[in-house]
Design an enzyme around this catalytic site. Structure first.
Site, mmCIF file in Angstrom:
data_model
loop_
_atom_site.group_PDB
_atom_site.id
_atom_site.type_symbol
_atom_site.label_atom_id
_atom_site.label_comp_id
_atom_site.label_asym_id
_atom_site.label_seq_id
_atom_site.Cartn_x
_atom_site.Cartn_y
_atom_site.Cartn_z
ATOM 1 N N GLY A 54 0.813 -1.210 0.000
ATOM 2 C CA GLY A 54 0.000 0.000 0.000
ATOM 3 C C GLY A 54 0.848 1.262 0.000
ATOM 4 C CG HIS A 57 3.553 2.129 4.196
ATOM 5 N ND1 HIS A 57 3.003 2.395 5.426
ATOM 6 C CD2 HIS A 57 2.759 1.209 3.607
ATOM 7 C CE1 HIS A 57 1.915 1.647 5.578
ATOM 8 N NE2 HIS A 57 1.737 0.932 4.487
ATOM 9 C CG ASP A 110 1.081 -5.994 0.973
ATOM 10 O OD1 ASP A 110 0.562 -5.293 0.093
ATOM 11 O OD2 ASP A 110 1.493 -5.525 2.048
ATOM 12 C CG HIS A 219 -1.244 -0.450 7.771
ATOM 13 N ND1 HIS A 219 -0.621 -1.659 7.904
ATOM 14 C CD2 HIS A 219 -1.168 -0.120 6.466
ATOM 15 C CE1 HIS A 219 -0.204 -2.054 6.704
ATOM 16 N NE2 HIS A 219 -0.519 -1.144 5.833
#
Lengths: 333, 221
Positions: A54, A57, A110, A219
């Site tokens: 995602g 990051h 992922d 997260h």
């Protein structure tokens, strides 16, 4: 929510477009589907490294695309893994005939999407190997959870495996080095505040003014416990304990000590943490021979930090020192 | 029986509508125990499906539409729910094959294959606090309704009711799969967003079937 954005839906593509414009010497970008390539791809005869996950990051993973590290990065939407199509497209684009290593953080989305992309790439005749990064000691690896998450240690895996690929190791050898780095890396993170995902508009969770969350993922997901805020030294001691007992690291070991900021914590605090962590390690007879401090694996604007310890040997030390030229890590070249 | 391509199109359209309607609710549920993207991801996926639904040829059969949903969700949703729900639709598509009309047995086979596909990908079981907690009771209720001689609409309604109850049943559970598993006991009291969205999609199947259903010739009505 107060952010410098346009439409929340465009955050990742506009950011990648800006990244490409800022680093034309290092990368080329694709916006449909979204991925970032090292500028000289494909590099003939070199094992290619592809990572992703995602967005949100940064600089992970795009900031690590370049000589001596990643060949491609595939950012999904904010905090959401990419779909198989861009992973496949990036994999095809970087394959120089020596195969492709997928470096995947252990998050369900992922893993599933990279698995699908690897199957599709194999059908295209590309030799793909996958290494799952799971350095987070906050999560007990058991049948009761999705397993340990891949967090800040991912950067160390990408750097060292990237150096192995750059020196000409074959796919098996590069995968073996990546696996070894992961096996010798342990990380624990903490959060002081939550991140706000642009499309959600509100913080992902709430922590009281005097609370911190121990054992977060990238997260902000929890892992261990929520406690009252303590002085920095006490927090660092608390973080190092599960790290050091997990491998376990032993007196006489040489290590790389990595203090990573989650995006909203200033360097002044990260260095306070580093100072204490180095003291604790020294007191245990563990020598810090390589270091890294800064915001490398972030969680938007979340305040917090993680501590990573990698047990080094001569090979890993040499590969860490090897030249690297990316937007976020650069030395020796 | 008359659940053919028109129903599947209506079902998909209604799914897209309810996902958009519940987008914020799903984001909120996911913020509580995950990372707050579930509503956004599914809305993006079903919006993409709606954009492609018109591309289906006039002679498309239910399996073609289900396959279109599968490939579109896999290529647009991302996260864990893209491959999980995408695989569910893909297996559902295979299960109904080229049949132009779906009877009760075909619907049960379709739901069963969808559930099995999600289990195959995610390796979750009932009680893990995932979408399977909606799908498995739905499949069981549909099979029971079929065995009781219920018609197609009643079979889907039984599935929808069971899926809704299944989604609710995730509230007291500790999660064992996905991102919520890191919460441990703190996941208790929160409904699983994947179970909730699956219940909405299965409810959409029942609602549209009730609207579209024309009883088979000769049956009582």
């Amino acid at each position: 929510m107060k952010k410098i954005i346009n439409d929340p839906k465009d955050v990742v593509t506009e950011s990648v477009a800006g990244f490409g414009a800022a680093h034309p010497d290092l990368v080329t970008i694709s916006l449909d589907p979204v991925y970032i390539l090292r500028v000289d791809e494909p590099v003939k005869g070199k094992v290619a490294l592809v990572s992703g996950g995602g967005g949100g990051h940064e600089p992970l993973h795009g900031g690590f695309v370049g000589f001596g590290m990643l060949d491609a990065a595939v950012p999904g939407p904010i905090f959401t893994s990419p779909t198989p199509d861009p992973i496949l497209a990036a994999t095809i684009a970087v394959d120089g005939g020596a195969g492709v290593l997928h470096i995947v953080k252990n998050y369900t989305g992922d893993v599933l999407n990279f698995e699908t992309a690897a199957d599709l790439a194999a059908a295209e005749g590309i030799d793909v190997r996958t290494v799952i990064v799971d350095d987070d000691v906050a999560v007990k690896d058991s049948t009761w959870t999705a397993g340990r998450r891949g967090v800040a240690g991912t950067v160390l895996v990408e750097k060292i495996a990237g150096a192995a690929a750059e020196r000409g190791d074959d796919l098996d050898a590069v995968a073996a080095v990546a696996t070894k780095v992961n096996a010798q890396t342990r990380t624990l993170g903490i959060a002081l505040t939550a991140p706000t995902v642009p499309h959600a508009g509100e913080p992902s969770f709430t922590l009281d003014e005097d609370e911190i969350e121990i054992g977060i993922g990238i997260h902000g997901e929890p892992g261990r416990e929520r406690i009252k805020l303590e002085p920095a030294d006490a927090i660092v001691d608390r973080m190092l304990e599960p790290i050091l007992e997990d491998l376990p690291f032993a007196s006489g070991d040489s290590v790389l000590l990595f203090v990573n900021g989650m995006g909203g914590t200033p360097l002044v605090e990260l260095y306070i943490m580093f100072r204490r962590a180095a003291e604790v390690l020294a007191a245990q007879g563990i020598t810090v021979t390589r270091t890294l401090v800064g915001n490398f694996v972030t969680s938007l604007e979340m305040q917090g930090a993680s501590i990573t310890v990698l047990k080094l040997d001569d090979e890993l030390t040499g590969l860490w020192d090897a030249p690297v030229q990316t937007a976020a890590l650069r030395w020796g070249r | 029986m008359s659940l053919g391509i028109t129903w599947v199109r209506d079902w998909v359209t209604e799914s897209a509508r309810v996902v958009a309607e519940h987008r914020v609710e799903l984001i909120t549920l996911d913020r509580e125990i995950g990372d707050g993207d579930h509503g956004e991801n599914l809305d993006r996926g079903f919006s993409a499906v709606m954009a492609k639904l018109g591309d289906l040829p006039p002679d498309a059969v239910p399996g073609d539409a289900l396959k279109l949903v599968a490939t579109t969700l896999i290529s647009t949703v991302g996260g864990a729910s893209g491959p999980l729900l995408g695989t569910a639709y893909l297996k559902a598509s295979v299960a109904v094959g080229k049949e132009p009309e779906l009877d009760g047995a075909a619907l049960v086979a379709m739901l069963t294959a969808a559930r099995d596909g999600a289990v195959l990908r995610g390796k979750a079981e009932v009680g893990d606090k995932t979408m399977i907690d909606s799908w498995t009771p739905a499949v069981d209720a549909a099979a029971a309704a079929l065995a009781d001689g219920r018609n197609e609409v009643e079979i889907l309604q039984a599935a929808a009711d069971a899926a809704a109850a299944g989604a609710e049943s995730t509230e007291p559970l500790i999660a064992h799969k996905g991102r919520a598993s890191y919460l441990g006991e703190r996941a208790i009291g929160h409904r699983d967003p994947g179970a909730q969205s699956s219940a909405l999609i299965i409810r959409a199947a029942a609602d549209t079937a009730a609207a579209d259903f024309v009883p088979a010739a000769g049956s009582e009505n």
